[in-house]
Design a protein around this motif. Sequence first.
Motif, mmCIF file in Angstrom:
data_model
loop_
_atom_site.group_PDB
_atom_site.id
_atom_site.type_symbol
_atom_site.label_atom_id
_atom_site.label_comp_id
_atom_site.label_asym_id
_atom_site.label_seq_id
_atom_site.Cartn_x
_atom_site.Cartn_y
_atom_site.Cartn_z
ATOM 1 N N LEU B 366 6.220 -12.098 3.555
ATOM 2 C CA LEU B 366 4.775 -12.295 3.716
ATOM 3 C C LEU B 366 4.144 -11.133 4.459
ATOM 4 C CD1 LEU B 366 3.982 -15.990 4.665
ATOM 5 C CD2 LEU B 366 2.812 -14.602 2.982
ATOM 6 N N LEU B 367 4.818 -10.733 5.561
ATOM 7 C CA LEU B 367 4.298 -9.621 6.325
ATOM 8 C C LEU B 367 4.302 -8.341 5.507
ATOM 9 C CD1 LEU B 367 5.768 -10.101 9.866
ATOM 10 C CD2 LEU B 367 3.377 -10.018 9.234
ATOM 11 N N GLY B 370 1.580 -8.743 2.907
ATOM 12 C CA GLY B 370 0.281 -8.923 3.534
ATOM 13 C C GLY B 370 -0.226 -7.682 4.236
ATOM 14 N N LEU B 371 0.673 -6.955 4.885
ATOM 15 C CA LEU B 371 0.234 -5.738 5.557
ATOM 16 C C LEU B 371 0.408 -4.519 4.673
ATOM 17 C CD1 LEU B 371 1.634 -6.330 9.152
ATOM 18 C CD2 LEU B 371 -0.715 -6.493 8.392
ATOM 19 N N LEU B 373 0.210 -4.269 1.289
ATOM 20 C CA LEU B 373 -0.739 -4.138 0.175
ATOM 21 C C LEU B 373 -2.057 -3.500 0.583
ATOM 22 C CD1 LEU B 373 -1.048 -4.865 -2.861
ATOM 23 C CD2 LEU B 373 -2.081 -6.990 -2.147
ATOM 24 N N PRO B 374 -2.717 -4.013 1.630
ATOM 25 C CA PRO B 374 -3.967 -3.357 2.006
ATOM 26 C C PRO B 374 -3.763 -1.931 2.492
ATOM 27 C CG PRO B 374 -3.616 -5.312 3.342
ATOM 28 C CD PRO B 374 -2.458 -5.205 2.449
ATOM 29 N N ALA B 377 -3.775 0.008 -0.535
ATOM 30 C CA ALA B 377 -5.138 0.056 -1.081
ATOM 31 C C ALA B 377 -6.012 0.989 -0.269
ATOM 32 C CB ALA B 377 -5.733 -1.351 -1.099
ATOM 33 N N LEU B 378 -5.853 0.921 1.052
ATOM 34 C CA LEU B 378 -6.676 1.761 1.931
ATOM 35 C C LEU B 378 -6.366 3.236 1.687
ATOM 36 C CD1 LEU B 378 -8.707 1.241 4.220
ATOM 37 C CD2 LEU B 378 -6.838 1.461 5.825
ATOM 38 N N GLY B 381 -7.534 4.125 -1.893
ATOM 39 C CA GLY B 381 -8.987 4.218 -1.985
ATOM 40 C C GLY B 381 -9.522 5.444 -1.267
ATOM 41 N N GLY B 382 -8.956 5.707 -0.079
ATOM 42 C CA GLY B 382 -9.396 6.869 0.680
ATOM 43 C C GLY B 382 -9.132 8.173 -0.054
ATOM 44 N N TRP B 384 -8.802 8.588 -3.261
ATOM 45 C CA TRP B 384 -9.656 8.666 -4.434
ATOM 46 C C TRP B 384 -11.062 9.137 -4.061
ATOM 47 C CZ3 TRP B 384 -13.117 4.995 -7.156
ATOM 48 C CH2 TRP B 384 -13.296 5.353 -8.500
ATOM 49 N N MET B 385 -11.580 8.552 -2.949
ATOM 50 C CA MET B 385 -12.913 8.944 -2.504
ATOM 51 C C MET B 385 -12.932 10.421 -2.124
ATOM 52 S SD MET B 385 -15.047 6.315 -2.374
ATOM 53 C CE MET B 385 -16.091 6.174 -0.941
ATOM 54 N N ARG B 388 -13.007 12.568 -5.172
ATOM 55 C CA ARG B 388 -14.340 12.571 -5.784
ATOM 56 C C ARG B 388 -15.301 13.483 -5.021
ATOM 57 N NH1 ARG B 388 -16.558 8.666 -9.271
ATOM 58 N NH2 ARG B 388 -18.416 8.514 -7.993
ATOM 59 N N SER B 394 -19.069 12.553 -6.181
ATOM 60 C CA SER B 394 -19.452 11.425 -5.345
ATOM 61 C C SER B 394 -20.916 11.507 -4.963
ATOM 62 C CB SER B 394 -18.581 11.413 -4.097
ATOM 63 O OG SER B 394 -19.197 10.662 -3.087
ATOM 64 N N SER B 396 -22.275 11.172 -2.306
ATOM 65 C CA SER B 396 -22.100 11.073 -0.863
ATOM 66 C C SER B 396 -23.414 11.363 -0.171
ATOM 67 C CB SER B 396 -21.035 12.077 -0.402
ATOM 68 O OG SER B 396 -21.568 13.375 -0.523
#
Lengths: 508, 405
Positions: B366-367, B370-371, B373-374, B377-378, B381-382, B384-385, B388, B394, B396
Amino acid sequence: MVFYTEKHSNNTAAHGAAMSTGAEDAEVRVEPVPEPDEPELTGCGASICCDPRRPVHRFMVLPLICFIGFGSYFCYDGPGALQNDLKRDMGINTSQYSQLYAWYSWPNVVLSMVGGFLIDRVFGIRFGAIVFSLFVCVGQVIFALGGIVDLFWLMVAGRFVFGIGGESLCVAVNTYAVQWYKGKELNMVLGLTLSVARAGSTVNFNVMKPLYDAVSENFDGYKATGVTLMIAGSATVLSLVLSIVMWYFDKRAQIILRRDEGKTGEEVHITDVKDFPISFWMLTTICVFYYSAIFPFVSFGQVFFIRKFEMSPAEANSCTGVIYIISLVASPIIGLSIDFTGRNILWVMASVLMTVGCHALMAFSFVNPWVAMSILGLAFSMLASALWPMVALVIPERQCGTAYGIMQSVQNLGLALVNMLGGTIVDNSGYLVLEVFFLACLCVSLVACIVIWVMDDLKHEGYLNGSRAVKHAIEQRRQEAEEKEAREKSEKPEKFGVDNPALDTTAL
Amino acid sequence: MAVTVLLLLLGLSSGVYCDEGVTRKLTVTREYDACMDQLNDSTTCSSHQLGHVVSESAADTLHVLVSLWAQPSVLLLHLPAAAPPPSIDWTLLTGANTTGAIQADQVLSSYGLSLDQLIEFDDPEDTADVTHANATSLRPFALDIVAPGAVVSNWTSTNDSGEQGGIHVRAPPLNASDWTAVGNVTFSVEVLDTSRRTDELPHLQQTGTSAVASLVLDKLLTSSGYKHSRFGVQMTTVGNRSQSLQVIKSLDDEYTPGVFKLVSLSSSATSAGYLQWRPVAYTAPEYIIEHSTTARHYAVRAANATAASPLLRAYFGERALTHQLNVTFGLSEDGWYTDAKYSAWELTVGIGAPPEDEFSLMVILLLGFGLGLPTVALVGGGLWMAVRKVRGQSASPASLLVEEE
């Protein structure tokens, strides 16, 4: 946080022109339309404090409006403050205890959406506030009665009735705020109503246990619980009295100022929902999963702190209540900061990350929980101040009522489920697994946050996450684009049904 | 993220108890026939019953001997695999001085536990602390199982988790000098066939070389002068190493919801014996968190070898190291013993190193997700931004404002 644009419409009384033509045949007298009687304010009513046209009166009424919701928030966390005693006196386990919270949330899954509508169409704001505070009062009495006669199902029924009034009463308070402060000090007032709500919860956590101890000297077991809850119900009577007083003041102000009946501002059309953008649904996701890691934790927190950190019951109560104390003070201040800096998404992300850190600290270490709870209070204020205004930024103003109603409903659904689930988890797997579960919820909201961050860049040109300057620039661009479109439309002549005097060249 | 990796490594590398995953063969006998063979005296043999659980694996054998007369006692003998069983001299064992009655070759390790006394104390101030009691408010009762009246059962049962073997003795009359007890004192010993946790709360971890002893005080009549009675028990342990008490604060209460401590009485050597328990006692036959109260322990003291019970003296004689320990049941504001009239407490008696708590696989997974995956993603996502922005695609804030100019 700008919810409403500052546009005043000036009502100019129309005076009919008086023209009398002294014509021989028929006398046409045109007389001015008689002005309706302007109510005269005499004596005390004419003083500055009681004149609705003056700002001072608005601030006299402010405490009345803010404290209408106090009773509801005070009694909402009653079970939380008395958790151990309640479970022992009524002979229930954690799963049954958490039903007391679940049965508050379940009716509000639907009623949050309906409450605003009822205020709009059926009750009106004044009567609506009285009706909902009556539900709150009666519900609390039934809840306390259940304790006195040792019937747990009666207590649950009382919480259900309490829940019917609770959230809708908050909608009523917000409507009053809109009614009296729209275009003026609305943001500050909304922040203050939130602070008062938190104050209610805090007072509850600090007062209920000593009250119970005092009552147990004269009563035993379930009777002690029942009597304590009945005494707590006196706060709901205060809410009822205040809403009746507001009925009087609001009616008076309506007559004097001649304004329309209070509305939440928008009608609820369920079909609008399908047009909401993905960002809105992500915001709802964040809201549900974040609050699911806060409010149920507050209700389970007392026993957790007693057993893991070996706190006394009174100290454990104060510790769980510190979230509310901090948000009481911090919400308006942080709200102002966010207003100044913009960048809502980053604030939300920072808040979620801080909360993850706090829960991890409490789960995986023996560090004094006061540290984690204080930081949690700050993070909670940050999220509340940053998240709710974002809804107004992604949804057009005319649909905001529906949007907020939906968010509130989904939030209540989530809280109800998590409260029940949390009780089962604690009974079977202990508090560590409960904390891990909360961490998982927070991580879902973090993922939703990242999605909004990316979507904002893709679709909204960075509007949600921009600073004030950027927001203004984008709004200006949009406005210019709209004006340009309107101009072009007027320059292109319509082919039927519209006169185009500009095309007449014969006059030249 | 580092925490997640660390936890994963911990989970994978540790979790290796002695014989984890090994299924042992359990045999339970009541040594009545052996006694009759030697003595041929049914009265003596039936009043000196001995329960014997043998737990065998390919690597070693554990003999658990439970005495069903005098003080309830458990003797553990750890022998190599296929070693001959301990020999019992019944004449000595049923006599006054039992020294040398039990002998065994090739003993790797040995350990013994006996519950000597029941302690009743009056607690008007509700402190749940026996050290606050004085001579008048404290009353010890020697535990003495009067065998003919005792109900003894032995069993081997198989359920989903595996086999359990055990001896269970319920002793209605306690032979104490001026106190006729009404109610039941139940003492039972249970041995599991694999390294796992017991099925019921408090889910004590068993290794291949341990047994679970439990004590239940049901509907005991409290002394007439005491209005707010609490009970406790005095225990004696006998072994070959000196022992000390450790209280481990555990982060994990998965197995015992709401209890974050683990108490062990052990020595530093890994081949010595140990006691382990959770400081929790239950106030109803249904062991759930709502029916729990504290089991409070007090300082350990060294004692004379003669203080040991007949069974333990039979093997250890006069030369073993003896320790005594008191444990009382109850917590302030829990209504004393008089409220529920039920106290149940379990402890593990074992040989080897006391097992430690660790996070279950479910929590670690779970840990991790739960920890993890984000975090992914973080970071994603960072990145990718950033890409761009570098490419100028972007919208921006910087590019926007530049446009305005």
